[in-house]
Scaffold this motif. Structure first.
Motif: not given
Length: 202
Positions: A55-59, A61-69, A71-79
């Protein structure tokens, strides 16, 4: 090559111990398209931590600022985007094409397909994944390789998560080291100054 069970990349090592594939076009250090097409021949079960890292990896790759969140923030974004991820995996061209908004769209699509497969499984943690998941490492192979092959004394001088000792009595310390350890120390010191202090000289 699609009928092959797997293939291998011969690699070259540079002076820092970094490995680079000899094939210049289709390789895992290439463009997003190249990376999105490649996977490991031998898969591994994701496990609980692997599912989180996917999930973190996917976040990332999506990037656009998501990759700066975080780890928990990135997982939440994916979910929060599971519907888009399932749609991307099932209908990459006919659907909403969420994956095309990513900074690395082809790798994002590959990760969507892998994550969708895992989440639809009755046991996501046991899903076999062949997907390379990127993780940032700051230390070169030579730094890492020095640690198990030398004494505790020399390991103090290797910039590998341990503070580099600057204020030391160098002649005194070197008098305790074997010739091999002295060579390793000087190599590590040169690599440290070239790769960290003066990266423009690399």
């Amino acid at each position: 090559m699609k009928d092959e069970e797997g293939f291998y990349y011969p690699h070259n090592l540079d002076f820092r111990g970094r490995a680079y594939p000899m094939h210049p076009y289709l390789n895992h250090l290439g463009s997003d398209l190249c990376r999105g097409m490649l996977e490991f021949a031998e898969g591994r079960p994701l496990g609980m931590s692997g599912l989180c890292w996917l999930k973190i990896h996917l976040a990332n790759l999506y990037a656009g600022g998501v990759d700066k969140l975080s780890y928990n923030g990135r997982i939440t974004f994916i979910e929060n985007h599971l519907e888009d991820i399932f749609d991307s995996a099932d209908r990459p061209l006919e659907g909403k094409r969420w994956w095309l908004r990513a900074e690395d769209p082809f790798q994002c699509l590959a990760a969507c397909i892998n994550l969708a497969e895992a989440l639809r499984s009755t046991s996501p943690e046991t899903t076999i994944s062949h997907l390379p998941v990127h993780q940032v490492t700051e230390k070169s192979f030579i730094y890492i390789n020095v640690l198990p092959n030398c004494s505790k004394t020399i390991s103090l001088f290797v910039e590998c998560g341990i503070k580099v000792c600057i204020d030391i009595d160098l002649p005194l310390v070197l008098s305790y080291l074997s010739n091999l350890e002295k060579i390793l120390y000087y190599c590590a010191e040169v690599l440290f100054w070239k790769s960290v202090i003066a990266p423009w000289n690399i």
